[in-house]
Design an enzyme around this catalytic site. Structure first.
Site, short mmCIF file in Angstrom:
data_model
loop_
_atom_site.label_atom_id
_atom_site.label_comp_id
_atom_site.label_asym_id
_atom_site.label_seq_id
_atom_site.Cartn_x
_atom_site.Cartn_y
_atom_site.Cartn_z
N GLN A 43 0.86 -1.19 0.00
CA GLN A 43 0.00 0.00 0.00
C GLN A 43 0.90 1.24 0.00
O GLN A 43 1.65 1.45 0.96
CB GLN A 43 -0.85 -0.03 1.27
CG GLN A 43 -1.78 1.13 1.47
CD GLN A 43 -2.53 1.01 2.81
OE1 GLN A 43 -2.02 0.37 3.74
NE2 GLN A 43 -3.70 1.60 2.91
N GLY A 44 0.81 2.05 -1.04
CA GLY A 44 1.66 3.25 -1.15
C GLY A 44 0.84 4.50 -0.94
O GLY A 44 0.46 5.17 -1.90
N SER B 124 1.15 6.60 2.54
CA SER B 124 1.83 7.57 3.41
C SER B 124 3.06 8.16 2.70
O SER B 124 3.75 7.48 1.94
CB SER B 124 2.30 6.90 4.70
OG SER B 124 1.22 6.32 5.37
N GLU C 150 -9.88 -1.52 5.88
CA GLU C 150 -8.72 -1.60 6.77
C GLU C 150 -9.13 -1.44 8.23
O GLU C 150 -8.61 -2.09 9.11
CB GLU C 150 -7.73 -0.49 6.35
CG GLU C 150 -6.35 -0.62 6.91
CD GLU C 150 -5.36 0.36 6.26
OE1 GLU C 150 -5.82 1.30 5.57
OE2 GLU C 150 -4.15 0.20 6.47
N SER D 269 4.32 -1.40 4.10
CA SER D 269 4.51 -2.72 4.72
C SER D 269 4.82 -3.74 3.63
O SER D 269 4.09 -3.84 2.64
CB SER D 269 3.25 -3.16 5.47
OG SER D 269 2.99 -2.28 6.52
C1 FAD Z 1 3.19 -1.05 11.39
C2 FAD Z 1 2.84 0.04 10.42
C3 FAD Z 1 2.51 -0.31 9.13
C4 FAD Z 1 2.21 0.70 8.20
N1 FAD Z 1 1.98 0.30 6.91
C5 FAD Z 1 1.72 1.26 5.98
C6 FAD Z 1 1.54 0.88 4.61
O1 FAD Z 1 1.63 -0.30 4.25
N2 FAD Z 1 1.30 1.85 3.72
C7 FAD Z 1 1.21 3.17 4.07
O2 FAD Z 1 0.95 3.99 3.20
N3 FAD Z 1 1.39 3.57 5.37
C8 FAD Z 1 1.66 2.64 6.32
N4 FAD Z 1 1.88 3.01 7.62
C9 FAD Z 1 1.90 4.44 7.97
C10 FAD Z 1 0.72 4.90 8.78
O3 FAD Z 1 -0.45 4.94 8.00
C11 FAD Z 1 1.07 6.29 9.33
O4 FAD Z 1 2.15 6.13 10.23
C12 FAD Z 1 -0.10 6.92 10.07
O5 FAD Z 1 -1.13 7.25 9.18
C13 FAD Z 1 0.34 8.21 10.83
O6 FAD Z 1 1.01 9.08 9.98
P1 FAD Z 1 2.44 9.68 10.39
O7 FAD Z 1 3.32 8.53 10.76
O8 FAD Z 1 2.88 10.57 9.30
O9 FAD Z 1 2.18 10.50 11.72
P2 FAD Z 1 1.62 11.98 11.82
O10 FAD Z 1 0.48 12.14 10.88
O11 FAD Z 1 2.76 12.92 11.67
O12 FAD Z 1 1.07 12.02 13.30
C14 FAD Z 1 1.94 12.18 14.43
C15 FAD Z 1 1.07 12.21 15.67
O13 FAD Z 1 0.17 13.34 15.64
C16 FAD Z 1 -1.16 12.92 15.79
N5 FAD Z 1 -2.04 13.75 14.95
C17 FAD Z 1 -1.82 14.15 13.68
N6 FAD Z 1 -2.85 14.88 13.22
C18 FAD Z 1 -3.75 14.96 14.23
C19 FAD Z 1 -5.03 15.56 14.38
N7 FAD Z 1 -5.61 16.24 13.39
N8 FAD Z 1 -5.69 15.40 15.56
C20 FAD Z 1 -5.13 14.70 16.59
N9 FAD Z 1 -3.91 14.12 16.50
C21 FAD Z 1 -3.23 14.23 15.35
C22 FAD Z 1 -1.20 11.48 15.29
O14 FAD Z 1 -2.29 10.77 15.85
C23 FAD Z 1 0.16 10.97 15.78
O15 FAD Z 1 0.06 10.60 17.14
C24 FAD Z 1 2.19 2.06 8.58
C25 FAD Z 1 2.50 2.39 9.90
C26 FAD Z 1 2.84 1.41 10.81
C27 FAD Z 1 3.20 1.82 12.21
#
Ligand code: FAD
Length: 392
Positions: free
Chosen positions: A126-127, A129, A246, A163
């Site tokens: 899944q691409g 993020s 999901e 992932s």
């Molecule tokens: C095990 C794992 C597998 C994953 N697999 C994939 C994958 O296959 N494909 C893919 O595309 N992505 C994948 N991801 C990424 C995942 O979708 C993102 O990590 C997630 O959406 C959070 O984005 P970020 O890491 O950029 O954090 P950020 O968006 O930067 O968030 C940082 C913190 O701020 C909080 N926050 C942000 N905005 C708000 C708001 N408006 N209100 C309240 N709190 C807020 C968040 O809850 C978090 O605690 C994976 C992540 C993990 C851990």
């Protein structure tokens, strides 16, 4: 809701159980699917299931399924976890992309992609993020522009946290096709082969040191028009369908948690409560929560079977399964005490008393409140769309 299984469903369960008992690899027999070796071993297991039509029981027969209903799928999942069969390396494809393909795909796309996905011949990542677009998914900057010869699209940009992106064959991504449009409107859902010229995959080591994650770079990657899923500019709508799978029914069936909760009860008995009286309460709580999630899922499945959509309630599901998983594993580590850190069985410690996969499970459970959309974001969805509270 009638919780009695029909004779046909009971026969289905018995057939699934017998097949899994005969064919499923023993627990731990395959290397981790986040390693190159384990990934291929898990791919081979997907093929074994597909050949006997157990890989995607609820899909139409023409794509390798059994035309079974949603309840049979839940029953199959219960048997699958009961057998402690291997994790599904094709989960991104079969549980996330496939329902979206069935909803939005053309007949040609379904014919082209579904069966190879079900057999493990083509495994998807899944691409979505990006370094600056996780929670704020609509902030995606990777772009798709019309190729100068007017045929297809050219992709440029970077995705991260894919992932199993280090080993996958295909990627379903979201790309910005109209930089001028309002954020949610300028996106398009595109299917990309990972071996296309211009795709660079850089593995990322996880907490456990394995490199199942990857960041993926796109540099003038050419994709034909027939690899757009849904309409150009409709990417947000199509992506929300995938996100519903999901967070809602497909990715995490309750069997995953009821099986872990049953192992937790066995661990509690074997460890005689770990010496702390209130751990018994935590075990009971975890068991009840897993069972509640199972019953809630059967209720949701009844609504889906009656033609209703899951909707924003999927966010409640996601919060509940991720927090239940964490609670089950944290309680197990408390019961195990310092033994939780043992990586290999010692000769005098066997069976339910051995730490087994609890530490790995705990490390992965830590990610539950993050992936599939963080729990903070899900709570925002619940507040705004279910409770009707004003936007923060
Ligand atoms: C095990 C794992 C597998 C994953 N697999 C994939 C994958 O296959 N494909 C893919 O595309 N992505 C994948 N991801 C990424 C995942 O979708 C993102 O990590 C997630 O959406 C959070 O984005 P970020 O890491 O950029 O954090 P950020 O968006 O930067 O968030 C940082 C913190 O701020 C909080 N926050 C942000 N905005 C708000 C708001 N408006 N209100 C309240 N709190 C807020 C968040 O809850 C978090 O605690 C994976 C992540 C993990 C851990």
């Amino acid at each position: 809701m009638d919780l009695t299984f029909s004779p046909a469903q009971q026969a289905f369960r018995a057939e699934a159980r017998a097949w899994l008992e005969a064919r499923a690899p023993a627990p731990g027999a395959l290397a981790s699917l986040d390693t190159a070796e384990g990934f291929e071993q898990h791919r081979a297991w997907e093929r074994v299931m597909f050949d006997d039509r157990w890989s995607v029981v609820s899909w139409p027969a023409e794509y390798g399924g059994r035309d079974a209903g949603i309840f049979e799928w839940l029953i199959f999942e219960e048997e699958y976890y009961r057998a402690q069969a291997p994790r599904r390396v094709s989960q991104n494809g079969i549980f996330l992309l496939a329902p979206t393909l069935l909803e939005f795909g053309t007949a040609e796309q379904k014919a082209r992609f579904l069966a190879p996905m079900a057999s493990g011949a083509e495994i998807w990542c899944q691409g979505w993020s990006e370094p600056d677009a996780g929670s704020d998914l609509a902030g995606i900057r990777s772009r798709a522009s019309r190729s100068p010869d007017g045929e297809g699209w050219l992709l440029d940009g970077q995705k991260t946290w894919c992932s199993r992106g280090a080993f996958a064959d295909w990627c379903f991504g979201i790309f910005r096709t109209d930089p001028e449009a309002e954020r949610h409107r300028g996106l398009t859902y595109i299917l990309v082969p990972m071996d296309a010229p211009g795709v660079t995959v850089r593995p990322i080591a996880q907490l456990d040191g394995e490199t199942g994650f990857a960041e993926v770079f796109f540099e003038e990657v050419r994709v034909p028009d027939d690899q757009v899923l849904g309409g150009v500019g409709d990417g947000w709508k199509v992506a929300m369908s995938t996100a519903g799978s999901e967070r809602g029914l497909s990715l995490r069936s309750p069997a995953r948690y009821t099986e872990a909760a049953a192992r937790l009860v066995a661990l509690h008995a074997a460890r005689r409560g770990g010496g702390e009286p209130d751990l018994a309460d935590q075990v009971v709580r975890a068991y009840i929560d897993a069972e509640a999630y199972r019953l809630h899922t059967y209720w949701t499945a009844s609504k889906v079977a009656d033609g209703e959509a899951v909707g924003p309630e999927a966010s409640c599901n996601k919060i509940f399964w991720s927090e239940t998983d964490l609670a089950i594993h944290a309680t197990a580590l408390s019961l195990l005490g310092p033994d939780a850190e043992l990586l290999e069985p010692s000769p005098d410690d066997a069976g339910a008393a051995h730490p087994g996969p609890w530490l790995d499970g705990y490390l992965f459970a830590l990610a539950g409140p993050i992936y599939a959309g963080t729990n903070e974001i899900q709570r925002n969805v619940v507040a705004e769309r279910l409770l009707g509270l004003p936007r923060g």
